[in-house]
Design a protein around this motif. Structure first.
Motif, PDB file in Angstrom:
ATOM      1  N   ALA A   9     -79.562  35.798 -23.194  1.00 46.50           N
ATOM      2  CA  ALA A   9     -80.472  36.068 -22.070  1.00 46.50           C
ATOM      3  C   ALA A   9     -80.985  37.511 -22.123  1.00 46.50           C
ATOM      4  O   ALA A   9     -82.180  37.771 -21.882  1.00 46.50           O
ATOM      5  CB  ALA A   9     -79.757  35.811 -20.751  1.00 46.50           C
ATOM      6  N   TRP A  10     -80.108  38.440 -22.449  1.00 49.86           N
ATOM      7  CA  TRP A  10     -80.519  39.845 -22.515  1.00 49.86           C
ATOM      8  C   TRP A  10     -81.522  40.076 -23.648  1.00 49.86           C
ATOM      9  O   TRP A  10     -82.532  40.755 -23.469  1.00 49.86           O
ATOM     10  CB  TRP A  10     -79.291  40.732 -22.714  1.00 49.86           C
ATOM     11  N   ARG A  11     -81.253  39.485 -24.818  1.00 50.56           N
ATOM     12  CA  ARG A  11     -82.146  39.679 -25.958  1.00 50.56           C
ATOM     13  C   ARG A  11     -83.503  39.036 -25.736  1.00 50.56           C
ATOM     14  O   ARG A  11     -84.522  39.532 -26.210  1.00 50.56           O
ATOM     15  CB  ARG A  11     -81.488  39.131 -27.233  1.00 50.56           C
ATOM     16  N   MET A  12     -83.536  37.919 -25.020  1.00 50.95           N
ATOM     17  CA  MET A  12     -84.812  37.256 -24.777  1.00 50.95           C
ATOM     18  C   MET A  12     -85.723  38.052 -23.846  1.00 50.95           C
ATOM     19  O   MET A  12     -86.932  37.847 -23.844  1.00 50.95           O
ATOM     20  CB  MET A  12     -84.576  35.856 -24.202  1.00 50.95           C
ATOM     21  N   GLN A  13     -85.147  38.960 -23.085  1.00 52.34           N
ATOM     22  CA  GLN A  13     -85.966  39.817 -22.236  1.00 52.34           C
ATOM     23  C   GLN A  13     -86.836  40.761 -23.078  1.00 52.34           C
ATOM     24  O   GLN A  13     -87.872  41.238 -22.615  1.00 52.34           O
ATOM     25  CB  GLN A  13     -85.076  40.643 -21.308  1.00 52.34           C
ATOM     26  N   HIS A  14     -86.384  41.022 -24.286  1.00 57.14           N
ATOM     27  CA  HIS A  14     -87.099  41.947 -25.158  1.00 57.14           C
ATOM     28  C   HIS A  14     -87.699  41.246 -26.378  1.00 57.14           C
ATOM     29  O   HIS A  14     -88.066  41.874 -27.348  1.00 57.14           O
ATOM     30  CB  HIS A  14     -86.142  43.049 -25.643  1.00 57.14           C
ATOM     31  N   ASN A  15     -87.768  39.928 -26.299  1.00 55.59           N
ATOM     32  CA  ASN A  15     -88.240  39.146 -27.438  1.00 55.59           C
ATOM     33  C   ASN A  15     -89.363  38.231 -26.966  1.00 55.59           C
ATOM     34  O   ASN A  15     -89.132  37.292 -26.209  1.00 55.59           O
ATOM     35  CB  ASN A  15     -87.077  38.329 -28.022  1.00 55.59           C
ATOM     36  N   HIS A  16     -90.576  38.501 -27.370  1.00 52.34           N
ATOM     37  CA  HIS A  16     -91.723  37.728 -26.906  1.00 52.34           C
ATOM     38  C   HIS A  16     -92.032  36.623 -27.920  1.00 52.34           C
ATOM     39  O   HIS A  16     -92.391  36.898 -29.059  1.00 52.34           O
ATOM     40  CB  HIS A  16     -92.930  38.643 -26.712  1.00 52.34           C
ATOM     41  N   ILE A  17     -91.886  35.387 -27.468  1.00 54.46           N
ATOM     42  CA  ILE A  17     -92.059  34.216 -28.331  1.00 54.46           C
ATOM     43  C   ILE A  17     -93.228  33.377 -27.816  1.00 54.46           C
ATOM     44  O   ILE A  17     -93.352  33.132 -26.610  1.00 54.46           O
ATOM     45  CB  ILE A  17     -90.783  33.347 -28.352  1.00 54.46           C
ATOM     46  N   ASN A  18     -94.074  32.927 -28.727  1.00 56.71           N
ATOM     47  CA  ASN A  18     -95.137  31.994 -28.376  1.00 56.71           C
ATOM     48  C   ASN A  18     -94.499  30.637 -28.062  1.00 56.71           C
ATOM     49  O   ASN A  18     -93.882  30.021 -28.936  1.00 56.71           O
ATOM     50  CB  ASN A  18     -96.112  31.870 -29.546  1.00 56.71           C
ATOM     51  N   PRO A  19     -94.629  30.136 -26.832  1.00 54.87           N
ATOM     52  CA  PRO A  19     -93.956  28.869 -26.475  1.00 54.87           C
ATOM     53  C   PRO A  19     -94.453  27.680 -27.293  1.00 54.87           C
ATOM     54  O   PRO A  19     -93.772  26.660 -27.367  1.00 54.87           O
ATOM     55  CB  PRO A  19     -94.280  28.704 -24.988  1.00 54.87           C
ATOM     56  N   LEU A  20     -95.642  27.806 -27.884  1.00 51.38           N
ATOM     57  CA  LEU A  20     -96.153  26.711 -28.711  1.00 51.38           C
ATOM     58  C   LEU A  20     -95.455  26.619 -30.063  1.00 51.38           C
ATOM     59  O   LEU A  20     -95.582  25.620 -30.760  1.00 51.38           O
ATOM     60  CB  LEU A  20     -97.654  26.888 -28.942  1.00 51.38           C
ATOM     61  N   SER A  21     -94.729  27.674 -30.441  1.00 52.18           N
ATOM     62  CA  SER A  21     -94.152  27.737 -31.786  1.00 52.18           C
ATOM     63  C   SER A  21     -92.679  27.372 -31.838  1.00 52.18           C
ATOM     64  O   SER A  21     -92.093  27.367 -32.913  1.00 52.18           O
ATOM     65  CB  SER A  21     -94.341  29.147 -32.355  1.00 52.18           C
ATOM     66  N   VAL A  22     -92.078  27.068 -30.697  1.00 52.91           N
ATOM     67  CA  VAL A  22     -90.646  26.764 -30.650  1.00 52.91           C
ATOM     68  C   VAL A  22     -90.420  25.501 -29.818  1.00 52.91           C
ATOM     69  O   VAL A  22     -91.297  25.086 -29.046  1.00 52.91           O
ATOM     70  CB  VAL A  22     -89.845  27.941 -30.050  1.00 52.91           C
ATOM     71  N   PRO A  23     -89.271  24.880 -29.952  1.00 52.86           N
ATOM     72  CA  PRO A  23     -89.000  23.672 -29.164  1.00 52.86           C
ATOM     73  C   PRO A  23     -88.853  23.989 -27.683  1.00 52.86           C
ATOM     74  O   PRO A  23     -88.719  25.153 -27.281  1.00 52.86           O
ATOM     75  CB  PRO A  23     -87.665  23.157 -29.740  1.00 52.86           C
ATOM     76  N   GLN A  24     -88.857  22.940 -26.874  1.00 51.75           N
ATOM     77  CA  GLN A  24     -88.513  23.092 -25.467  1.00 51.75           C
ATOM     78  C   GLN A  24     -87.122  23.720 -25.363  1.00 51.75           C
ATOM     79  O   GLN A  24     -86.272  23.540 -26.241  1.00 51.75           O
ATOM     80  CB  GLN A  24     -88.495  21.728 -24.773  1.00 51.75           C
ATOM     81  N   THR A  25     -86.897  24.418 -24.272  1.00 50.61           N
ATOM     82  CA  THR A  25     -85.589  25.035 -24.056  1.00 50.61           C
ATOM     83  C   THR A  25     -84.526  23.966 -23.875  1.00 50.61           C
ATOM     84  O   THR A  25     -84.717  22.992 -23.145  1.00 50.61           O
ATOM     85  CB  THR A  25     -85.626  25.947 -22.818  1.00 50.61           C
TER      86      THR A  25
END
Length: 500
Positions: free
Chosen positions: A343-359
């Motif tokens: 959760a902490w790392r994702m605050q600083h990691n910007h991911i295109n939601p189209l490029s990864v699976p659903q959470t």
């Protein structure tokens, strides 16, 4: 004169000896009739998808339906045939069926017996390099609309497939089934009193004393095949030093997620190549997916030991965080706090939601498991009165999802070979009759296995010129729609129509 001598000679034998001799002859006659060998045209050891598909194909074909066939399986097939799970629960042993494999199952009448509510087709696949993020996207635009169905594969549980095949086989009838039966040993037969020479015929000795003589013995009995051992066929290859972690996962509800505008069906397969091995998320019906994560034995042990909250965080991280971050999350220092770290790392990691699976939001209880990965290829698939199919002939890295499809290709070819032999009055167990099967399948399987092996090795490299070269190659192929279309057609089994 000879008859007179024989008549006189009998006078020198006492009556008790004569009666004993006659009794022995009668006993031999009785023994010969009760011990008459139980002969089958085809005996298949192994009741998995490959073995059941072969027997179904033989029974469904008018040319081969008259053959006397037997199935030997160690498990209780009645339980598998009646297998059923609630709609929100799935077995963790799933496979992707190419359209070619699905068409074959349809041709032999088995597809309609498979529970279609537990089959998920998908039309898009995204594959990318975990180090450089170089990506290739297979979607409906990679194939000409004139080609008809653009399905890449059908995902379903192995038990759903096996259950459907058993139901179809029961519908066809004519197969002697020996389930709950262990193969104690396999030997060669003998010459019978009636003059039948079975000395080159395999005899399968089952627990309980039953013996089956086979004109053709088919080994569909897995990677540690007793049939292959009996035939003296070596299987060569190597262990990858990796384990495949599998699990059934629940995904967040789609609703109005941005990827919906990209994928109307919402069903996309994802695979990311990490230095420790590829991780894949493959769609199942509803908001569920199956995980196949190839990683080191140490990482696999860690993943299996985590509580659900941390396991879910690790899978989400596998598709979103850098290899460096992932490596830290696998260390003892991060154990028990993976969810917080993610959760902490994702605050600083910007991911295109189209490029990864659903959470991923959940993991089915008891579905997390692992198995060692290895590559094995038998020196040959045939011997005198022996044929090997499926894992008995070859085992492959799961990164391309081709293992079960290779087995279906074997079965389709062997069934065709047996049909040809029957039509032309040939002995179906003779090695010469089986050569066509070997010629058709050995090289084809070897190519697929070689490609998967090289892909595993290429993407295991973390740095150096090879990383740049593989990324350049991936981007180049992604920019060539014709090349992508060709690759997708090859992976899907080339051509064919939609099944449902």
């Amino acid at each position: 004169m000879d008859s007179l001598i024989r008549k006189r000679a009998t006078g020198f034998v006492c009556r008790s000896c004569t009666r004993q001799h006659q009794a022995q002859r009668q006993l031999r006659r009785s023994y010969s009739s009760t011990a008459r060998p139980d002969i089958y045209d085809v005996v298949c050891v192994g009741g998995g998808p490959a073995g059941l598909s072969l027997l179904t194909a033989l029974r469904a074909n008018p040319v081969t339906s008259h053959l006397r066939i037997a199935l030997v399986e160690a498990q209780d097939l009645s339980k598998i045939k009646s297998w059923k799970l609630p709609p929100d629960r799935f077995s963790n042993r799933c496979s992707s069926l190419t359209p070619s494999s699905a068409r074959f199952l349809d041709q032999i009448g088995a597809w309609s017996h498979i529970d279609q509510d537990r089959v998920q087709d998908y039309h898009e696949m995204q594959v990318w390099d975990g180090v450089t993020d170089a990506r290739i996207e297979f979607d409906t635009t990679s194939s000409s609309p004139a080609a008809g169905d653009t399905t890449i594969a059908y995902m379903t549980e192995n038990l759903n497939l096996t259950s459907g095949l058993l139901k179809r086989l029961e519908e066809l009838g004519g197969v002697s089934t020996f389930d709950n039966a262990k193969v104690e040993t396999i030997t060669f037969g003998e010459q019978t009193d009636s003059g039948l020479d079975l000395r080159e015929w395999p005899v399968i000795h089952l627990s309980g004393g039953k013996q089956l003589h086979a004109r053709l013995l088919v080994g569909a009995d897995g990677a540690n095949s007793p049939v292959r051992s009996f035939a003296g066929i070596e299987a060569r290859g190597w262990d990858y030093g990796r384990h495949g972690v599998v699990a059934t996962l629940a995904l967040e509800e789609p609703h109005d997620l941005p990827y919906q505008s990209y994928s109307p069906s919402g069903k996309v397969a994802y695979q990311r190549f990490l230095p420790t091995g590829p991780v894949a998320l493959l769609p199942l019906p509803g908001n569920f997916a199956t995980l196949v994560w190839s990683t080191t034995p140490q990482n696999a042990a860690l993943l299996k030991s985590l509580p659900p909250k941390d396991f879910i965080a690790m899978v989400n991280a596998a598709f979103r965080l850098s290899p460096v971050d992932l490596a830290y999350l696998h260390t003892p220092d991060a154990k028990g706090i993976q969810a917080d770290e993610y959760a902490w790392r994702m605050q600083h990691n910007h991911i295109n939601p189209l490029s990864v699976p659903q959470t991923i939001i959940g993991v089915q209880e008891g579905s997390i498991a692992s198995f060692p990965l290895k590559m094995r290829h038998a020196d040959t698939y045939i011997a005198e009165r022996i044929a090997l199919v499926g894992d008995a002939a070859h085992t492959i890295h799961p990164l391309a999802g081709q293992g079960l499809n290779q087995g279906q290709g074997d079965v389709q070819s062997l069934a065709k070979t047996i049909e040809y032999a029957v039509q032309h009055g040939m002995d179906i167990g003779n090695r010469m009759s089986l050569e066509a099967y070997l010629a058709e399948r050995y090289a084809a399987n070897h190519v697929i296995m070689g490609v998967c092996d090289k892909l595993h090795k290429i993407y295991s490299v973390e740095s150096g010129p090879l990383v740049g070269l593989r990324s350049w190659g991936l981007r180049m192929v992604n920019s060539l729609e014709g090349a992508k279309g060709f690759l997708m057609k090859q992976a899907a089994g080339n051509t064919g129509g939609k099944l449902f």
